[in-house]
Enzyme design. Sequence first.
Site, PDB file in Angstrom:
ATOM      1  N   ALA A 111      69.672 -24.947  13.135  1.00 40.00           N
ATOM      2  CA  ALA A 111      69.163 -25.980  12.239  1.00 40.00           C
ATOM      3  C   ALA A 111      70.207 -26.504  11.259  1.00 40.00           C
ATOM      4  O   ALA A 111      69.860 -27.233  10.335  1.00 40.00           O
ATOM      5  CB  ALA A 111      67.975 -25.416  11.458  1.00 40.00           C
ATOM      6  N   ASN A 180      68.957 -17.672   9.242  1.00 41.37           N
ATOM      7  CA  ASN A 180      70.015 -17.593  10.254  1.00 41.37           C
ATOM      8  C   ASN A 180      71.142 -18.567   9.931  1.00 41.37           C
ATOM      9  O   ASN A 180      72.291 -18.351  10.308  1.00 41.37           O
ATOM     10  CB  ASN A 180      69.440 -17.899  11.634  1.00 41.37           C
ATOM     11  CG  ASN A 180      68.707 -16.711  12.231  1.00 41.37           C
ATOM     12  OD1 ASN A 180      69.222 -15.597  12.252  1.00 41.37           O
ATOM     13  ND2 ASN A 180      67.503 -16.938  12.709  1.00 41.37           N
ATOM     14  N   HIS A 210      68.863 -27.575   3.795  1.00 43.85           N
ATOM     15  CA  HIS A 210      70.019 -26.693   3.659  1.00 43.85           C
ATOM     16  C   HIS A 210      71.132 -27.536   3.052  1.00 43.85           C
ATOM     17  O   HIS A 210      71.540 -28.542   3.644  1.00 43.85           O
ATOM     18  CB  HIS A 210      70.469 -26.146   5.010  1.00 43.85           C
ATOM     19  CG  HIS A 210      69.391 -25.461   5.784  1.00 43.85           C
ATOM     20  ND1 HIS A 210      68.901 -24.222   5.447  1.00 43.85           N
ATOM     21  CD2 HIS A 210      68.705 -25.860   6.881  1.00 43.85           C
ATOM     22  CE1 HIS A 210      67.960 -23.876   6.302  1.00 43.85           C
ATOM     23  NE2 HIS A 210      67.819 -24.851   7.184  1.00 43.85           N
TER      24      HIS A 210
END
Length: 259
Positions: A111, A180, A210
Amino acid sequence: MISVAVVGCGAIGGVVARALHEGEVVGARLAGVVDPNGTRGLPGMSLEEALAAADLVVEAAGQAVLADVGPRVVAAGRDLLVVSVGALTDDALLARLHGAGDGRVHLVSGAVGGLDMLRSAARMGPFETVRIVTTKKPAGLVQPWMSAAEADRVRATDRPLEVRRGPAREIAAAFPRSTNVAAAVALAVGDWDVVEAVVVADPAASLTSHVITASGAAGEYRFEIRNRPSPDNPTTSQVVPYAVLRAIGDLAAPSGAFR
């Protein structure tokens, strides 16, 4: 044509296996799915059968499964595509994967983006600071290790709440289904100790974000990624299985060209 076995048939593995089964990845076909909880009507197989039939095994079942299955795949001489990169915070697992056998280990970016630039910059010189701030809805960040009071505080927040801050290795291990990406960034820059990870719960976060900032010899970088969460599993982003399919396509038909 490479034969691919998928371990795990959840929000990530199910999408990947279905696409392979329907011939959507040029140069790759589905050998079968390894998942004791069911294969959604797709061809099922044991891990032993997968190791006998597949050229590539895709791990899409979580960090604990990777720790168990990964070394066995490599020892059998099969290539392994890792989705749960957060498990690689464990140096002992890394050593087992490196020394297990002739199979190669490939990582999925999942992602997060910008990792190619971080790798290039790290090759020029070390980073001084790297930070990744991950923001998700509160429910997906509640963890078994939290006290009842802490879990309630996360669930009940009505504004952005910093849940935890620390080294990437620590945060990736503490939030195995949600961070992750922190491990992926640390592996890209080649230094677990320089990467700080921050986890934020925000009830207004319709998208998972993020934000990566980095500073080093090559320059200063800032990447922001905002993904839709998976409707089947809000702890993962909807784009992740498509990152896996992209990685399989690159392994099946490496050309160095955009398609």
